[in-house]
Design a protein around this motif. Structure first.
Motif, PDB file in Angstrom:
ATOM      1  N   UNK A  50       0.737  -1.237   0.218  1.00  0.00           N
ATOM      2  CA  UNK A  50       0.058   0.259  -0.045  1.00  0.00           C
ATOM      3  C   UNK A  50       0.856   1.371   0.000  1.00  0.00           C
ATOM      4  N   UNK A  51       1.991   1.240   0.588  1.00  0.00           N
ATOM      5  CA  UNK A  51       2.964   2.358   0.900  1.00  0.00           C
ATOM      6  C   UNK A  51       3.450   2.635  -0.484  1.00  0.00           C
ATOM      7  N   UNK A  52       3.899   1.623  -1.049  1.00  0.00           N
ATOM      8  CA  UNK A  52       4.314   1.754  -2.656  1.00  0.00           C
ATOM      9  C   UNK A  52       3.183   2.490  -3.588  1.00  0.00           C
ATOM     10  N   UNK A  53       2.216   1.967  -3.667  1.00  0.00           N
ATOM     11  CA  UNK A  53       1.305   2.392  -4.320  1.00  0.00           C
ATOM     12  C   UNK A  53       0.699   3.872  -4.038  1.00  0.00           C
ATOM     13  N   UNK A  54       0.852   4.132  -2.564  1.00  0.00           N
ATOM     14  CA  UNK A  54       0.455   5.674  -2.310  1.00  0.00           C
ATOM     15  C   UNK A  54       1.644   6.468  -2.636  1.00  0.00           C
ATOM     16  N   UNK A  55       2.975   6.044  -2.780  1.00  0.00           N
ATOM     17  CA  UNK A  55       3.990   6.644  -3.285  1.00  0.00           C
ATOM     18  C   UNK A  55       3.977   7.158  -4.616  1.00  0.00           C
ATOM     19  N   UNK A  56       3.577   6.386  -5.651  1.00  0.00           N
ATOM     20  CA  UNK A  56       3.358   6.523  -7.024  1.00  0.00           C
ATOM     21  C   UNK A  56       1.962   7.368  -7.147  1.00  0.00           C
ATOM     22  N   UNK A  57       1.334   7.895  -6.242  1.00  0.00           N
ATOM     23  CA  UNK A  57       0.048   8.693  -6.384  1.00  0.00           C
ATOM     24  C   UNK A  57       0.625  10.337  -6.215  1.00  0.00           C
ATOM     25  N   UNK A  58      -0.179  11.266  -6.631  1.00  0.00           N
ATOM     26  CA  UNK A  58       0.153  12.550  -6.273  1.00  0.00           C
ATOM     27  C   UNK A  58       0.428  12.725  -4.633  1.00  0.00           C
ATOM     28  N   UNK A  59       1.108  13.566  -4.418  1.00  0.00           N
ATOM     29  CA  UNK A  59       1.243  14.121  -3.066  1.00  0.00           C
ATOM     30  C   UNK A  59       0.150  14.489  -2.330  1.00  0.00           C
ATOM     31  N   UNK A  60       0.078  13.958  -1.130  1.00  0.00           N
ATOM     32  CA  UNK A  60      -1.283  14.315  -0.188  1.00  0.00           C
ATOM     33  C   UNK A  60      -2.324  13.499  -0.318  1.00  0.00           C
ATOM     34  N   UNK A  61      -2.436  12.667  -1.512  1.00  0.00           N
ATOM     35  CA  UNK A  61      -3.452  11.577  -1.640  1.00  0.00           C
ATOM     36  C   UNK A  61      -3.468  10.372  -0.948  1.00  0.00           C
ATOM     37  N   UNK A  62      -2.535  10.114   0.113  1.00  0.00           N
ATOM     38  CA  UNK A  62      -2.157   8.941   0.611  1.00  0.00           C
ATOM     39  C   UNK A  62      -3.393   8.502   1.570  1.00  0.00           C
ATOM     40  N   UNK A  63      -4.130   9.443   2.129  1.00  0.00           N
ATOM     41  CA  UNK A  63      -5.444   8.875   2.839  1.00  0.00           C
ATOM     42  C   UNK A  63      -6.570   8.449   1.966  1.00  0.00           C
ATOM     43  N   UNK A  64      -6.688   9.229   1.094  1.00  0.00           N
ATOM     44  CA  UNK A  64      -7.815   8.951   0.122  1.00  0.00           C
ATOM     45  C   UNK A  64      -7.463   7.715  -0.521  1.00  0.00           C
ATOM     46  N   UNK A  65      -6.206   7.426  -1.013  1.00  0.00           N
ATOM     47  CA  UNK A  65      -5.791   6.091  -1.802  1.00  0.00           C
ATOM     48  C   UNK A  65      -5.974   4.979  -0.924  1.00  0.00           C
ATOM     49  N   UNK A  66      -5.665   5.136   0.527  1.00  0.00           N
ATOM     50  CA  UNK A  66      -5.755   4.083   1.461  1.00  0.00           C
ATOM     51  C   UNK A  66      -7.110   3.838   1.686  1.00  0.00           C
ATOM     52  N   UNK A  67      -8.030   4.769   1.734  1.00  0.00           N
ATOM     53  CA  UNK A  67      -9.708   4.429   2.191  1.00  0.00           C
ATOM     54  C   UNK A  67     -10.136   3.874   0.747  1.00  0.00           C
ATOM     55  N   UNK A  68      -9.660   4.383  -0.355  1.00  0.00           N
ATOM     56  CA  UNK A  68     -10.116   3.670  -1.526  1.00  0.00           C
ATOM     57  C   UNK A  68      -9.845   2.278  -1.901  1.00  0.00           C
ATOM     58  N   UNK A  69      -8.785   1.958  -1.162  1.00  0.00           N
ATOM     59  CA  UNK A  69      -8.229   0.534  -1.297  1.00  0.00           C
ATOM     60  C   UNK A  69      -9.098  -0.491  -0.202  1.00  0.00           C
ATOM     61  N   UNK A  70      -9.113   0.304   0.777  1.00  0.00           N
ATOM     62  CA  UNK A  70     -10.062  -0.483   1.928  1.00  0.00           C
ATOM     63  C   UNK A  70     -11.434  -0.755   1.425  1.00  0.00           C
ATOM     64  N   UNK A  71     -12.023   0.235   0.872  1.00  0.00           N
ATOM     65  CA  UNK A  71     -13.126  -0.003   0.340  1.00  0.00           C
ATOM     66  C   UNK A  71     -13.433  -0.763  -0.793  1.00  0.00           C
ATOM     67  N   UNK A  72     -12.904  -0.810  -1.806  1.00  0.00           N
ATOM     68  CA  UNK A  72     -12.797  -1.627  -2.860  1.00  0.00           C
ATOM     69  C   UNK A  72     -12.306  -3.265  -2.313  1.00  0.00           C
ATOM     70  N   UNK A  73     -11.487  -3.266  -1.306  1.00  0.00           N
ATOM     71  CA  UNK A  73     -11.294  -4.648  -0.783  1.00  0.00           C
ATOM     72  C   UNK A  73     -12.566  -5.309  -0.022  1.00  0.00           C
ATOM     73  N   UNK A  74     -13.294  -4.273   0.575  1.00  0.00           N
ATOM     74  CA  UNK A  74     -14.491  -4.624   1.321  1.00  0.00           C
ATOM     75  C   UNK A  74     -15.516  -5.123   0.288  1.00  0.00           C
ATOM     76  N   UNK A  75     -15.522  -4.634  -0.842  1.00  0.00           N
ATOM     77  CA  UNK A  75     -16.367  -4.911  -1.996  1.00  0.00           C
ATOM     78  C   UNK A  75     -16.031  -6.245  -2.665  1.00  0.00           C
ATOM     79  N   UNK A  76     -14.484  -6.729  -2.330  1.00  0.00           N
ATOM     80  CA  UNK A  76     -14.229  -7.974  -2.898  1.00  0.00           C
ATOM     81  C   UNK A  76     -13.636  -7.751  -4.451  1.00  0.00           C
ATOM     82  N   UNK A  77     -13.289  -6.707  -4.473  1.00  0.00           N
ATOM     83  CA  UNK A  77     -12.874  -6.300  -5.959  1.00  0.00           C
ATOM     84  C   UNK A  77     -11.002  -6.724  -5.910  1.00  0.00           C
ATOM     85  N   UNK A  78     -10.602  -6.277  -4.633  1.00  0.00           N
ATOM     86  CA  UNK A  78      -9.208  -7.008  -4.484  1.00  0.00           C
ATOM     87  C   UNK A  78      -9.126  -7.610  -3.545  1.00  0.00           C
ATOM     88  N   UNK A  79      -7.756  -8.325  -3.291  1.00  0.00           N
ATOM     89  CA  UNK A  79      -7.748  -9.064  -2.226  1.00  0.00           C
ATOM     90  C   UNK A  79      -6.486  -8.728  -1.364  1.00  0.00           C
TER      91      UNK A  79
END
Length: 79
Positions: A50-79
Motif C-alpha cells: 500500500x505504501x508503494x502504491x501511495x508513493x506513486x500517487x500525487x502528493x497528499x493523496x495518501x489517506x484517500x488512496x488508502x481509504x479507496x483501497x480498503x473500500x474496494x477490498x470490502x467490495x471483494x474487488x481486490x484481495x
C-alpha cells in the motif's frame, strides 16, 4: 502495512474504447472507473505494498488512496 493489493480472481480490468474509460468487471456488475481510480487499481498487481502504491500517487493523496483501497477490498474487488 505489508498488504500487497491485487485484483480478486473474480475481477477483470478492461478498457472500453466507446466510453474512453477503464472498467472493473466483477460478478454481476461493471464499474466505470474515473482516471484516478483506474490508475490506483492498475497498481494493484500483488507486487506493491500500500505504501508503494501511495508513493506513486500525487502528493497528499495518501489517506484517500488508502481509504479507496480498503473500500474496494470490502467490495471483494481486490484481495
Amino acid at each position: 502495512m505489508t498488504w500487497r493489493p491485487a485484483l480478486s480472481r473474480a475481477a477483470t480490468l478492461r478498457h472500453c474504447d466507446v466510453r474512453q474509460a477503464d472498467l472493473l468487471i466483477v460478478p454481476e456488475r461493471i464499474v466505470v472507473l474515473n482516471e484516478e481510480a483506474a490508475a490506483i487499481v492498475k497498481l494493484c498487481d500483488g507486487g506493491r505494498t500500500v505504501e508503494e502504491i501511495v508513493a506513486e500517487c500525487p502528493e497528499g493523496a495518501g489517506e484517500d488512496v488508502t481509504e479507496f483501497l480498503e473500500r474496494i477490498r470490502e467490495e471483494g474487488w481486490i484481495r
